[in-house]
Design a protein around this motif. Structure first.
Motif, PDB file in Angstrom:
ATOM      1  N   PHE A 185      35.289  62.621  -3.821  1.00 29.89           N
ATOM      2  CA  PHE A 185      35.644  62.614  -2.403  1.00 29.89           C
ATOM      3  C   PHE A 185      35.949  64.029  -1.917  1.00 29.89           C
ATOM      4  CE2 PHE A 185      36.102  58.042  -2.811  1.00 29.89           C
ATOM      5  CZ  PHE A 185      35.753  57.592  -1.547  1.00 29.89           C
ATOM      6  N   GLU A 186      36.640  64.799  -2.723  1.00 29.32           N
ATOM      7  CA  GLU A 186      36.953  66.172  -2.318  1.00 29.32           C
ATOM      8  C   GLU A 186      35.683  66.997  -2.160  1.00 29.32           C
ATOM      9  OE1 GLU A 186      39.419  69.978  -4.088  1.00 29.32           O
ATOM     10  OE2 GLU A 186      40.283  67.966  -4.331  1.00 29.32           O
ATOM     11  N   HIS A 187      34.727  66.787  -3.049  1.00 25.60           N
ATOM     12  CA  HIS A 187      33.445  67.480  -2.928  1.00 25.60           C
ATOM     13  C   HIS A 187      32.720  67.047  -1.659  1.00 25.60           C
ATOM     14  CE1 HIS A 187      29.655  69.347  -4.172  1.00 25.60           C
ATOM     15  NE2 HIS A 187      29.066  68.235  -3.773  1.00 25.60           N
ATOM     16  N   ALA A 188      32.821  65.772  -1.321  1.00 25.42           N
ATOM     17  CA  ALA A 188      32.073  65.237  -0.182  1.00 25.42           C
ATOM     18  C   ALA A 188      32.690  65.607   1.161  1.00 25.42           C
ATOM     19  CB  ALA A 188      31.961  63.719  -0.295  1.00 25.42           C
TER      20      ALA A 188
ATOM     21  N   CYS B  68      19.917  67.965  -9.511  1.00 24.70           N
ATOM     22  CA  CYS B  68      20.336  68.719  -8.323  1.00 24.70           C
ATOM     23  C   CYS B  68      20.917  67.819  -7.238  1.00 24.70           C
ATOM     24  CB  CYS B  68      19.146  69.510  -7.777  1.00 24.70           C
ATOM     25  SG  CYS B  68      18.606  70.844  -8.859  1.00 24.70           S
ATOM     26  N   PHE B  69      20.251  66.682  -6.962  1.00 23.09           N
ATOM     27  CA  PHE B  69      20.743  65.804  -5.904  1.00 23.09           C
ATOM     28  C   PHE B  69      22.095  65.222  -6.282  1.00 23.09           C
ATOM     29  CE2 PHE B  69      20.555  61.688  -3.445  1.00 23.09           C
ATOM     30  CZ  PHE B  69      20.764  62.280  -2.209  1.00 23.09           C
ATOM     31  N   SER B  70      22.266  64.891  -7.556  1.00 28.39           N
ATOM     32  CA  SER B  70      23.546  64.387  -8.025  1.00 28.39           C
ATOM     33  C   SER B  70      24.646  65.431  -7.831  1.00 28.39           C
ATOM     34  CB  SER B  70      23.447  64.011  -9.503  1.00 28.39           C
ATOM     35  OG  SER B  70      24.709  63.687 -10.039  1.00 28.39           O
ATOM     36  N   ARG B  71      24.360  66.678  -8.154  1.00 32.01           N
ATOM     37  CA  ARG B  71      25.355  67.737  -7.971  1.00 32.01           C
ATOM     38  C   ARG B  71      25.697  67.924  -6.498  1.00 32.01           C
ATOM     39  NH1 ARG B  71      27.613  71.795 -10.673  1.00 32.01           N
ATOM     40  NH2 ARG B  71      26.398  71.395 -12.552  1.00 32.01           N
ATOM     41  N   CYS B  72      24.692  67.870  -5.634  1.00 28.23           N
ATOM     42  CA  CYS B  72      24.930  68.065  -4.203  1.00 28.23           C
ATOM     43  C   CYS B  72      25.777  66.958  -3.606  1.00 28.23           C
ATOM     44  CB  CYS B  72      23.598  68.149  -3.455  1.00 28.23           C
ATOM     45  SG  CYS B  72      22.681  69.672  -3.751  1.00 28.23           S
ATOM     46  N   THR B  73      25.598  65.718  -4.064  1.00 23.34           N
ATOM     47  CA  THR B  73      26.291  64.585  -3.455  1.00 23.34           C
ATOM     48  C   THR B  73      27.616  64.250  -4.125  1.00 23.34           C
ATOM     49  OG1 THR B  73      24.972  63.084  -4.830  1.00 23.34           O
ATOM     50  CG2 THR B  73      24.179  63.523  -2.590  1.00 23.34           C
ATOM     51  N   THR B  74      27.720  64.438  -5.453  1.00 24.24           N
ATOM     52  CA  THR B  74      28.934  64.037  -6.171  1.00 24.24           C
ATOM     53  C   THR B  74      29.712  65.212  -6.747  1.00 24.24           C
ATOM     54  OG1 THR B  74      27.906  63.809  -8.366  1.00 24.24           O
ATOM     55  CG2 THR B  74      27.721  61.931  -6.865  1.00 24.24           C
ATOM     56  N   GLY B  75      29.085  66.395  -6.809  1.00 16.09           N
ATOM     57  CA  GLY B  75      29.742  67.547  -7.406  1.00 16.09           C
ATOM     58  C   GLY B  75      29.482  67.699  -8.884  1.00 16.09           C
ATOM     59  N   SER B  76      28.734  66.763  -9.476  1.00 19.48           N
ATOM     60  CA  SER B  76      28.424  66.840 -10.902  1.00 19.48           C
ATOM     61  C   SER B  76      26.973  66.441 -11.140  1.00 19.48           C
ATOM     62  CB  SER B  76      29.336  65.913 -11.710  1.00 19.48           C
ATOM     63  OG  SER B  76      28.975  65.906 -13.082  1.00 19.48           O
ATOM     64  N   SER B  77      26.322  67.134 -12.054  1.00 17.24           N
ATOM     65  CA  SER B  77      24.934  66.807 -12.394  1.00 17.24           C
ATOM     66  C   SER B  77      24.825  66.127 -13.748  1.00 17.24           C
ATOM     67  CB  SER B  77      24.091  68.093 -12.412  1.00 17.24           C
ATOM     68  OG  SER B  77      24.591  69.002 -13.385  1.00 17.24           O
ATOM     69  N   GLU B  78      25.966  65.814 -14.388  1.00 19.30           N
ATOM     70  CA  GLU B  78      25.946  65.271 -15.750  1.00 19.30           C
ATOM     71  C   GLU B  78      26.685  63.928 -15.783  1.00 19.30           C
ATOM     72  OE1 GLU B  78      27.693  68.493 -17.938  1.00 19.30           O
ATOM     73  OE2 GLU B  78      25.730  69.395 -18.312  1.00 19.30           O
TER      74      GLU B  78
END
Length: 226
Positions: free
Chosen positions: A54-57, A208-218
């Motif tokens: 949420f903080e990332h978003a 990349c899309f995961s990192r952009c939306t959730t803040g994490s790519s893993e």
């Protein structure tokens, strides 16, 4: 010693033992379906449990706005309350869990205008894309998806998370599911809890899309056979 049955007696049909739903036995912890009185708790718990996402978003300064927006949204989304189970410890809400099954299409009533009033345009866009990514889950026939699970910080260390997971297994079996799965960040300490409960990592995912939306790519997809 086994009972001796007369030769002319008809055997009794086999009885399937009735399993008690975890969280319904007498004791300080009870698990029940979400009710009107739980809206504020659920709205806040989801933000606190997934505070990093949420903080990332929406941004750190808008976290309280995210709580208020969540509360409003869940308050009018009664069609999804049946998915949510609330753990109550000694009369106080202590944890929450949401389950989804194949074929369920009803979603929470997200309204952009309302979200903008709490989060601004940038925060609303971030929250929209976070939801778009995390809600894009393919639930196959015979599967249950553990969408959310969280325990209030004041009640941790009492085994509530484990009982909620046991209840998730029970609910999935009641619907004749063969497996239950979830998504979790690879760095999340809860991975160990899920492993102890019988979940295994089926595959990592992200990008990349995961990192952009959730803040994490893993991320891990973890699944348990029932």
């Amino acid at each position: 010693m086994a009972e001796v049955v007369p030769v002319d007696a008809q055997p009794e049909p086999a009885q399937t033992p009735v399993q008690t739903a975890p969280g319904t036995e007498p004791g300080p912890l009870q698990i029940r379906n979400m009710e009107e009185q739980d809206v504020d708790f659920v709205g806040r718990m989801l933000v606190e449990t997934f505070s990093d996402k949420f903080e990332h978003a929406v941004g750190k300064s808008r976290m309280e706005g995210a709580v208020q927006q969540n509360t409003k949204m869940y308050g009018r989304s009664k069609d999804v309350w049946h998915r949510y189970l609330v753990a109550v410890y000694e009369g106080r809400p202590a944890g929450v869990m949401a389950l989804k099954f194949h074929g369920e299409t009803t979603e929470v009533d997200f309204q952009c205008g309302e979200a903008c009033s709490y989060l601004g345009c940038c925060g609303t866009c971030g929250l929209f894309w976070l939801g778009a990514y995390t809600e894009n889950v393919n639930i196959r026939v015979g599967q249950c998806y553990l969408d959310h699970i969280g325990v209030d910080a004041d009640f941790r260390g009492k085994g509530i998370g484990k009982i909620l997971l046991d209840r998730a297994d029970f609910e999935a079996r009641q619907r004749e599911c063969k497996s239950i799965f979830l998504w979790v960040k690879q760095s999340n300490r809860a991975v160990r809890l899920y492993e102890r409960q019988g979940y295994v990592v089926t595959h990592p995912f992200g990008g990349c899309f995961s990192r952009c939306t959730t803040g994490s790519s893993e991320w891990y997809n973890m699944e348990k056979q029932l």
